[in-house]
Write a protein that holds these residues in place. Sequence first.
Motif, PDB file in Angstrom:
ATOM      1  N   LEU A 170       0.843  -1.186   0.000  1.00  0.00           N
ATOM      2  CA  LEU A 170       0.000   0.000   0.000  1.00  0.00           C
ATOM      3  C   LEU A 170       0.879   1.237   0.000  1.00  0.00           C
ATOM      4  O   LEU A 170       1.834   1.320   0.766  1.00  0.00           O
ATOM      5  N   THR A 171       0.549   2.177  -0.869  1.00  0.00           N
ATOM      6  CA  THR A 171       1.147   3.503  -0.848  1.00  0.00           C
ATOM      7  C   THR A 171       0.023   4.482  -0.590  1.00  0.00           C
ATOM      8  O   THR A 171      -0.970   4.493  -1.317  1.00  0.00           O
ATOM      9  N   LEU A 172       0.162   5.269   0.455  1.00  0.00           N
ATOM     10  CA  LEU A 172      -0.843   6.261   0.826  1.00  0.00           C
ATOM     11  C   LEU A 172      -0.091   7.534   1.185  1.00  0.00           C
ATOM     12  O   LEU A 172       0.407   7.685   2.300  1.00  0.00           O
ATOM     13  N   THR A 173       0.064   8.423   0.193  1.00  0.00           N
ATOM     14  CA  THR A 173       0.761   9.685   0.390  1.00  0.00           C
ATOM     15  C   THR A 173      -0.109  10.814  -0.152  1.00  0.00           C
ATOM     16  O   THR A 173      -1.147  10.563  -0.765  1.00  0.00           O
ATOM     17  N   ASP A 174       0.332  12.041   0.056  1.00  0.00           N
ATOM     18  CA  ASP A 174      -0.435  13.180  -0.440  1.00  0.00           C
ATOM     19  C   ASP A 174      -0.645  13.117  -1.949  1.00  0.00           C
ATOM     20  O   ASP A 174      -1.683  13.522  -2.445  1.00  0.00           O
ATOM     21  N   GLY A 175       0.302  12.615  -2.687  1.00  0.00           N
ATOM     22  CA  GLY A 175       0.195  12.617  -4.139  1.00  0.00           C
ATOM     23  C   GLY A 175      -0.088  11.284  -4.778  1.00  0.00           C
ATOM     24  O   GLY A 175      -0.228  11.196  -5.999  1.00  0.00           O
ATOM     25  N   SER A 176      -0.181  10.216  -3.981  1.00  0.00           N
ATOM     26  CA  SER A 176      -0.309   8.893  -4.586  1.00  0.00           C
ATOM     27  C   SER A 176      -1.065   7.922  -3.679  1.00  0.00           C
ATOM     28  O   SER A 176      -0.907   7.934  -2.468  1.00  0.00           O
ATOM     29  N   PHE A 177      -1.873   7.088  -4.327  1.00  0.00           N
ATOM     30  CA  PHE A 177      -2.558   5.998  -3.635  1.00  0.00           C
ATOM     31  C   PHE A 177      -2.384   4.751  -4.488  1.00  0.00           C
ATOM     32  O   PHE A 177      -2.642   4.779  -5.697  1.00  0.00           O
ATOM     33  N   GLU A 178      -1.896   3.667  -3.876  1.00  0.00           N
ATOM     34  CA  GLU A 178      -1.807   2.399  -4.598  1.00  0.00           C
ATOM     35  C   GLU A 178      -2.090   1.251  -3.644  1.00  0.00           C
ATOM     36  O   GLU A 178      -1.384   1.043  -2.667  1.00  0.00           O
ATOM     37  N   PHE A 179      -3.148   0.519  -3.953  1.00  0.00           N
ATOM     38  CA  PHE A 179      -3.555  -0.684  -3.228  1.00  0.00           C
ATOM     39  C   PHE A 179      -3.246  -1.841  -4.161  1.00  0.00           C
ATOM     40  O   PHE A 179      -3.749  -1.890  -5.281  1.00  0.00           O
ATOM     41  N   ARG A 180      -2.412  -2.779  -3.711  1.00  0.00           N
ATOM     42  CA  ARG A 180      -2.027  -3.911  -4.549  1.00  0.00           C
ATOM     43  C   ARG A 180      -2.193  -5.199  -3.747  1.00  0.00           C
ATOM     44  O   ARG A 180      -1.710  -5.299  -2.623  1.00  0.00           O
TER      45      ARG A 180
END
Length: 191
Positions: A126-136
Amino acid sequence: MIREFLVLSASAVLLTGCSEDSMPAASSPDAGADTETASSVQFHINVSFEPGGFFLPNGGLTAGEWTVHHLFVGHRMEFDAWRAAGAAADEIPVWLSLNPVEGETAVNELGQTYYLENRRIRPDSLTLTDGSFEFRAQDETLGLILISGQIQPEYLHAGVSPQGDAPALIGGAEMGGERIRNISFMHWLGD
């Protein structure tokens, strides 16, 4: 010669700056970069806003015989409790809830309809930042599940009811071998 030295120095900084060991641990998502690793599972959480709540697909999101009911992202206190408990991958406060397209339903004591069979899938990364979201996630039925894009804080739910069709999370998805572009989710804090 100086230019070559600067290029090599910048490359070394980029390589070491991206390693897990160089990222500071944080006790809250806005206190700095936070990378949690559990048996080759990686989570990168660093947001300056409160992302917690339910993300409901605008217009529906279906792949194969499953439809996305919601994507849940925990509140900061839930991430803090998860970290304090050891940051186990199968306990991260983020999941994708799926219902079967033609599944059997029932009615609960409050008169609400629910599916007898549903699935909750937690991310492998999971990437959860101000500019990016990625659920894998890798699922036994749907294969690769990938939802990637960006959370738009200005559309996060703050009132009595969710903003219908508001693009709180925009991006694309891959599920069941299908690639779906231009998806959006509205945000709801829940009851």
